[in-house]
Design a protein around this motif. Sequence first.
Motif, PDB file in Angstrom:
ATOM      1  N   ALA A 180      -3.616 -12.911  -6.291  1.00 18.85           N
ATOM      2  CA  ALA A 180      -3.309 -12.070  -5.140  1.00 18.85           C
ATOM      3  C   ALA A 180      -1.821 -12.129  -4.786  1.00 18.85           C
ATOM      4  O   ALA A 180      -1.178 -13.174  -4.875  1.00 18.85           O
ATOM      5  N   TRP A 181      -1.275 -10.988  -4.384  1.00 18.67           N
ATOM      6  CA  TRP A 181       0.090 -10.897  -3.873  1.00 18.67           C
ATOM      7  C   TRP A 181       0.086  -9.888  -2.727  1.00 18.67           C
ATOM      8  O   TRP A 181      -0.417  -8.775  -2.886  1.00 18.67           O
ATOM      9  N   GLU A 182       0.660 -10.254  -1.598  1.00 23.59           N
ATOM     10  CA  GLU A 182       0.670  -9.387  -0.426  1.00 23.59           C
ATOM     11  C   GLU A 182       2.057  -8.791  -0.224  1.00 23.59           C
ATOM     12  O   GLU A 182       2.985  -9.499   0.194  1.00 23.59           O
ATOM     13  N   PRO A 183       2.237  -7.500  -0.497  1.00 26.63           N
ATOM     14  CA  PRO A 183       3.521  -6.868  -0.191  1.00 26.63           C
ATOM     15  C   PRO A 183       3.762  -6.877   1.319  1.00 26.63           C
ATOM     16  O   PRO A 183       2.818  -6.906   2.110  1.00 26.63           O
ATOM     17  N   SER A 184       5.028  -6.826   1.707  1.00 25.68           N
ATOM     18  CA  SER A 184       5.370  -6.956   3.120  1.00 25.68           C
ATOM     19  C   SER A 184       5.523  -5.628   3.851  1.00 25.68           C
ATOM     20  O   SER A 184       5.264  -5.547   5.044  1.00 25.68           O
ATOM     21  N   LYS A 185       5.992  -4.585   3.142  1.00 28.47           N
ATOM     22  CA  LYS A 185       6.276  -3.326   3.824  1.00 28.47           C
ATOM     23  C   LYS A 185       5.839  -2.146   2.972  1.00 28.47           C
ATOM     24  O   LYS A 185       5.990  -2.155   1.750  1.00 28.47           O
ATOM     25  N   LEU A 186       5.319  -1.105   3.652  1.00 28.72           N
ATOM     26  CA  LEU A 186       4.920   0.143   3.007  1.00 28.72           C
ATOM     27  C   LEU A 186       5.661   1.292   3.670  1.00 28.72           C
ATOM     28  O   LEU A 186       5.635   1.437   4.897  1.00 28.72           O
ATOM     29  N   TYR A 187       6.322   2.107   2.845  1.00 29.89           N
ATOM     30  CA  TYR A 187       7.046   3.278   3.329  1.00 29.89           C
ATOM     31  C   TYR A 187       6.507   4.546   2.684  1.00 29.89           C
ATOM     32  O   TYR A 187       6.046   4.532   1.538  1.00 29.89           O
ATOM     33  N   TYR A 188       6.649   5.656   3.415  1.00 29.74           N
ATOM     34  CA  TYR A 188       6.478   6.979   2.829  1.00 29.74           C
ATOM     35  C   TYR A 188       7.862   7.601   2.669  1.00 29.74           C
ATOM     36  O   TYR A 188       8.708   7.525   3.568  1.00 29.74           O
ATOM     37  N   ASP A 189       8.070   8.216   1.520  1.00 30.03           N
ATOM     38  CA  ASP A 189       9.316   8.912   1.216  1.00 30.03           C
ATOM     39  C   ASP A 189       9.360  10.241   1.985  1.00 30.03           C
ATOM     40  O   ASP A 189       8.355  10.932   2.113  1.00 30.03           O
ATOM     41  N   ARG A 190      10.545  10.611   2.481  1.00 30.51           N
ATOM     42  CA  ARG A 190      10.732  11.904   3.160  1.00 30.51           C
ATOM     43  C   ARG A 190      11.836  12.687   2.449  1.00 30.51           C
ATOM     44  O   ARG A 190      12.756  13.217   3.080  1.00 30.51           O
ATOM     45  N   ALA A 191      11.708  12.805   1.139  1.00 38.39           N
ATOM     46  CA  ALA A 191      12.744  13.482   0.345  1.00 38.39           C
ATOM     47  C   ALA A 191      12.950  14.924   0.782  1.00 38.39           C
ATOM     48  O   ALA A 191      14.062  15.453   0.675  1.00 38.39           O
ATOM     49  N   PHE A 192      11.904  15.557   1.260  1.00 36.57           N
ATOM     50  CA  PHE A 192      12.004  16.967   1.636  1.00 36.57           C
ATOM     51  C   PHE A 192      11.987  17.136   3.149  1.00 36.57           C
ATOM     52  O   PHE A 192      11.397  18.072   3.671  1.00 36.57           O
ATOM     53  N   SER A 193      12.661  16.239   3.857  1.00 36.80           N
ATOM     54  CA  SER A 193      12.670  16.315   5.314  1.00 36.80           C
ATOM     55  C   SER A 193      13.392  17.585   5.766  1.00 36.80           C
ATOM     56  O   SER A 193      14.486  17.890   5.287  1.00 36.80           O
ATOM     57  N   PRO A 194      12.790  18.339   6.691  1.00 36.12           N
ATOM     58  CA  PRO A 194      13.451  19.556   7.193  1.00 36.12           C
ATOM     59  C   PRO A 194      14.808  19.268   7.823  1.00 36.12           C
ATOM     60  O   PRO A 194      15.722  20.094   7.743  1.00 36.12           O
ATOM     61  N   GLU A 195      14.969  18.088   8.431  1.00 39.15           N
ATOM     62  CA  GLU A 195      16.243  17.757   9.067  1.00 39.15           C
ATOM     63  C   GLU A 195      17.374  17.741   8.046  1.00 39.15           C
ATOM     64  O   GLU A 195      18.481  18.236   8.318  1.00 39.15           O
TER      65      GLU A 195
END
Length: 301
Positions: free
Chosen positions: A176-191
Amino acid sequence: MTASTSQPPKLRLLTVHAHPDDESSKGAATMAMYAAAGVDVMVATCTDGSRGDIQNPAMEGEPHPKRDMAGARRLEMKEAARILGIRQRWLGFVDSGLPEGDPLPPLPAGCFALQSLERAAGPLVRLVRDFKPHVIVSYDENGGYPHPDHIMAHRVAVEAFEAAGDPARYPGTGDAWEPSKLYYDRAFSPERFRALHFALEEAGLQSPYAQRLAAWLEADAEGHTPPPPAHETTTQVDCGDFFAARDDALRAHRTQVDPLGFFFAVSAEMQARTWPWEDYTLIQSKVATELPEKDLFAGLR
């Protein structure tokens, strides 16, 4: 008393992508920047890309992709990884293709998007337990855009993030290995597209983003500019110095990317002046961090 000469433990970043070329159009400058700074960066590519069409007119006459698209894309992926300075693993699934028509045709038997979640996530859980990433990045619930493989890539990334640390789940796939952080990519952010659009207009140049912005506004009944995103940006990684490497990696995917097309309509230099970041949403963190962030490893250093 002598000073310690031990090095801090190496940080590890895993990004999960549906097809070869997705890693170069989504977060590639971030990966190149971290790799150059000594972070161990790995891309997990879920499918072989075998059902991709040739998108680059200059490649139309090439025999290799017509005979063996998966093989051609494997070579392209190798070159893109070299340019970015990262590692890459294939998870071994078959491209589902993008169904078109009304009604939509069924997906091909055996493809990635038709796998059960447990079967689809198993290879990624194994990779997480082997590579031991501190941070995992993937797509949002819509896959960034609603391609069936992108949506499944999102599902397996979330499943692996949640399951890899539980020794009772996915037995036989490593410790077992527990990652610390999960992100979603926003490559196509309208901003981002809005900022680039106005920068081009101010420079007296034609914007390739006008149609996309108009479509977003038309889809938003309340007329927001830009329309409200499903996930707000929490983390902006300053990586403008690596936009050129990102573009070179994208061009390496010669069957899928037209070097005269949309992705290269704005120079890397103008993008770095206007929006020198790549944008992410922090979804889960098992370490203390303060928003907004400038570093995917905030709270881990």
